[in-house]
Write a protein that holds these residues in place. Structure first.
Motif, PDB file in Angstrom:
ATOM      1  N   SER A  19      40.942  50.818  36.168  1.00 39.08           N
ATOM      2  CA  SER A  19      39.705  51.043  36.921  1.00 39.08           C
ATOM      3  C   SER A  19      39.792  52.398  37.593  1.00 39.08           C
ATOM      4  N   LEU A  20      38.805  53.185  37.389  1.00 36.08           N
ATOM      5  CA  LEU A  20      38.782  54.541  37.909  1.00 36.08           C
ATOM      6  C   LEU A  20      37.460  54.761  38.616  1.00 36.08           C
ATOM      7  N   LEU A  21      37.519  55.289  39.807  1.00 36.80           N
ATOM      8  CA  LEU A  21      36.309  55.562  40.574  1.00 36.80           C
ATOM      9  C   LEU A  21      35.801  56.945  40.200  1.00 36.80           C
ATOM     10  N   ILE A  22      34.626  56.991  39.583  1.00 36.83           N
ATOM     11  CA  ILE A  22      34.035  58.260  39.167  1.00 36.83           C
ATOM     12  C   ILE A  22      32.661  58.364  39.806  1.00 36.83           C
ATOM     13  N   SER A  23      32.461  59.343  40.644  1.00 37.69           N
ATOM     14  CA  SER A  23      31.180  59.570  41.317  1.00 37.69           C
ATOM     15  C   SER A  23      30.622  58.299  41.936  1.00 37.69           C
ATOM     16  N   GLY A  24      31.482  57.492  42.552  1.00 31.98           N
ATOM     17  CA  GLY A  24      31.014  56.280  43.217  1.00 31.98           C
ATOM     18  C   GLY A  24      30.808  55.101  42.291  1.00 31.98           C
ATOM     19  N   LYS A  81      35.902  33.309  44.989  1.00 28.41           N
ATOM     20  CA  LYS A  81      36.970  33.137  43.994  1.00 28.41           C
ATOM     21  C   LYS A  81      36.304  32.923  42.646  1.00 28.41           C
ATOM     22  N   VAL A  82      36.757  33.651  41.627  1.00 28.76           N
ATOM     23  CA  VAL A  82      36.229  33.511  40.270  1.00 28.76           C
ATOM     24  C   VAL A  82      37.395  33.089  39.377  1.00 28.76           C
ATOM     25  N   ILE A  83      37.249  31.921  38.746  1.00 35.91           N
ATOM     26  CA  ILE A  83      38.325  31.328  37.958  1.00 35.91           C
ATOM     27  C   ILE A  83      37.869  31.100  36.522  1.00 35.91           C
ATOM     28  N   PHE A  84      38.665  31.566  35.558  1.00 36.16           N
ATOM     29  CA  PHE A  84      38.453  31.292  34.140  1.00 36.16           C
ATOM     30  C   PHE A  84      39.179  29.982  33.868  1.00 36.16           C
ATOM     31  N   LEU A  85      38.435  28.935  33.509  1.00 35.10           N
ATOM     32  CA  LEU A  85      39.003  27.603  33.342  1.00 35.10           C
ATOM     33  C   LEU A  85      39.718  27.485  32.001  1.00 35.10           C
ATOM     34  N   ARG A  86      41.024  27.554  32.064  1.00 36.30           N
ATOM     35  CA  ARG A  86      41.903  27.445  30.906  1.00 36.30           C
ATOM     36  C   ARG A  86      43.144  26.677  31.327  1.00 36.30           C
ATOM     37  N   THR A  87      44.105  26.520  30.424  1.00 39.87           N
ATOM     38  CA  THR A  87      45.374  25.891  30.761  1.00 39.87           C
ATOM     39  C   THR A  87      46.468  26.919  30.536  1.00 39.87           C
ATOM     40  N   PRO A  88      47.006  27.546  31.584  1.00 37.49           N
ATOM     41  CA  PRO A  88      46.634  27.424  32.993  1.00 37.49           C
ATOM     42  C   PRO A  88      45.383  28.256  33.321  1.00 37.49           C
ATOM     43  N   ASN A  89      44.760  27.929  34.460  1.00 29.58           N
ATOM     44  CA  ASN A  89      43.584  28.689  34.902  1.00 29.58           C
ATOM     45  C   ASN A  89      43.957  30.150  35.143  1.00 29.58           C
ATOM     46  N   VAL A  90      42.973  31.041  34.951  1.00 33.71           N
ATOM     47  CA  VAL A  90      43.185  32.475  35.147  1.00 33.71           C
ATOM     48  C   VAL A  90      42.276  32.937  36.287  1.00 33.71           C
ATOM     49  N   ASP A  91      42.880  33.491  37.346  1.00 39.85           N
ATOM     50  CA  ASP A  91      42.119  33.981  38.493  1.00 39.85           C
ATOM     51  C   ASP A  91      41.547  35.362  38.155  1.00 39.85           C
ATOM     52  N   LEU A  92      40.215  35.452  38.087  1.00 40.02           N
ATOM     53  CA  LEU A  92      39.529  36.701  37.757  1.00 40.02           C
ATOM     54  C   LEU A  92      39.039  37.440  39.005  1.00 40.02           C
ATOM     55  N   THR A  93      39.327  36.903  40.175  1.00 38.99           N
ATOM     56  CA  THR A  93      38.783  37.433  41.426  1.00 38.99           C
ATOM     57  C   THR A  93      39.066  38.923  41.599  1.00 38.99           C
ATOM     58  N   SER A  94      40.290  39.347  41.350  1.00 36.51           N
ATOM     59  CA  SER A  94      40.627  40.763  41.569  1.00 36.51           C
ATOM     60  C   SER A  94      39.851  41.673  40.615  1.00 36.51           C
ATOM     61  N   ARG A  95      39.474  41.161  39.453  1.00 39.90           N
ATOM     62  CA  ARG A  95      38.740  41.974  38.479  1.00 39.90           C
ATOM     63  C   ARG A  95      37.264  42.144  38.861  1.00 39.90           C
ATOM     64  N   VAL A  96      36.708  41.165  39.569  1.00 39.66           N
ATOM     65  CA  VAL A  96      35.296  41.271  39.969  1.00 39.66           C
ATOM     66  C   VAL A  96      35.125  41.714  41.415  1.00 39.66           C
ATOM     67  N   LYS A  97      36.224  41.796  42.160  1.00 37.00           N
ATOM     68  CA  LYS A  97      36.154  42.137  43.592  1.00 37.00           C
ATOM     69  C   LYS A  97      35.316  43.387  43.892  1.00 37.00           C
ATOM     70  N   PRO A  98      35.439  44.487  43.112  1.00 40.03           N
ATOM     71  CA  PRO A  98      34.619  45.664  43.413  1.00 40.03           C
ATOM     72  C   PRO A  98      33.113  45.425  43.267  1.00 40.03           C
ATOM     73  N   ALA A 122      27.629  40.289  49.605  1.00 37.88           N
ATOM     74  CA  ALA A 122      27.225  39.058  50.291  1.00 37.88           C
ATOM     75  C   ALA A 122      26.118  38.317  49.547  1.00 37.88           C
ATOM     76  N   ASP A 123      25.320  39.039  48.752  1.00 33.06           N
ATOM     77  CA  ASP A 123      24.210  38.379  48.051  1.00 33.06           C
ATOM     78  C   ASP A 123      24.535  38.045  46.596  1.00 33.06           C
ATOM     79  N   GLY A 124      25.749  38.386  46.119  1.00 33.75           N
ATOM     80  CA  GLY A 124      26.116  38.011  44.761  1.00 33.75           C
ATOM     81  C   GLY A 124      27.107  38.957  44.108  1.00 33.75           C
ATOM     82  N   ILE A 125      27.177  38.853  42.783  1.00 33.15           N
ATOM     83  CA  ILE A 125      28.052  39.695  41.969  1.00 33.15           C
ATOM     84  C   ILE A 125      27.175  40.419  40.960  1.00 33.15           C
ATOM     85  N   ASN A 126      27.383  41.731  40.836  1.00 31.98           N
ATOM     86  CA  ASN A 126      26.614  42.519  39.873  1.00 31.98           C
ATOM     87  C   ASN A 126      27.583  43.419  39.115  1.00 31.98           C
ATOM     88  N   MET A 127      28.055  42.931  37.957  1.00 35.26           N
ATOM     89  CA  MET A 127      29.015  43.651  37.126  1.00 35.26           C
ATOM     90  C   MET A 127      28.280  44.066  35.856  1.00 35.26           C
TER      91      MET A 127
END
Length: 153
Positions: A19-24, A92-109, A113-118
Motif C-alpha cells: 500500500s502506497l500513499l500517492i497524492s492522498g 472487524k472484517v472477517i473472511f469466513l474460512r477454516t481458519p477464518n482470515v481477519d481482513l480488518t487491516s486491509r480495509v482499515k484505510p 463512521a458511515d461505512g467502508i468505501n474501497m
C-alpha cells in the motif's frame, strides 16, 4: 546522505507492504489472496440477515450487488440508532474460512463512521463469505454476513 537513505528505505517498505500513499489516495493490496481463497469453507456456514427490532448498528452492502469482476468496488453503509454513532475502531472484517482470515487491516484505510468505501478491492474468482462486526458509541453490537461473488477473468 543519511536522509536520502532513510527516504529510500521508507519508499521501499511502502512498495513491499503493498500500500502506497500517492497524492492522498490509497492503493489497496488484495482483499483476499489466492492462498486464502483456497482455504476450506467453514461447515454449515450461510450468509444470513438478522431480522427483528434491534437498537444496535446496522451494516448494509451497497456494492457489489451481484457477481462482478476483480478489481471491484466494495461499499458498505453503517447506520446507527438512538443518537449513537458507529465506532470506526470497532469495525472487524472477517473472511469466513477454516481458519477464518481477519481482513480488518486491509480495509482499515477505507473505514469511516458511515461505512467502508474501497474502490479497487482485488479478489480471485470465486464466492467468498464475509462477516462485518461493528459497535456503536453505546457499546451495542451489529453484524452482517454476505457473499462476494467474483467472476472469472
Amino acid at each position: 546522505m543519511i536522509g536520502k537513505i532513510f527516504i529510500g528505505a521508507v519508499a521501499a517498505s511502502c512498495l513491499v507492504s503493498g500500500s502506497l500513499l500517492i497524492s492522498g489516495a490509497v492503493q489497496a493490496a488484495p482483499l483476499i489472496t489466492e492462498e486464502e481463497a483456497k482455504l476450506p469453507p467453514p461447515k454449515g456456514a450461510i450468509a444470513a440477515e438478522r431480522r427483528g427490532i434491534l437498537r444496535g448498528p446496522k451494516v448494509e452492502v451497497l456494492s457489489p450487488s451481484n457477481t462482478v469482476s476483480s478489481p471491484m468496488k466494495l461499499q458498505l453503509k453503517f447506520e446507527s440508532f438512538g443518537g449513537a454513532k458507529v465506532d470506526p475502531e470497532s469495525v472487524k472484517v472477517i473472511f469466513l474460512r477454516t481458519p477464518n482470515v481477519d481482513l480488518t487491516s486491509r480495509v482499515k484505510p477505507f473505514i469511516q463512521a458511515d461505512g467502508i468505501n474501497m474502490q479497487d478491492a482485488e479478489l480471485p474468482p470465486g464466492e467468498y463469505m464475509v462477516r462485518v462486526d461493528i459497535k456503536d458509541s453505546d457499546g451495542r453490537p451489529g453484524t452482517a454476513s454476505f457473499t462476494l461473488k467474483v467472476a472469472p477473468k
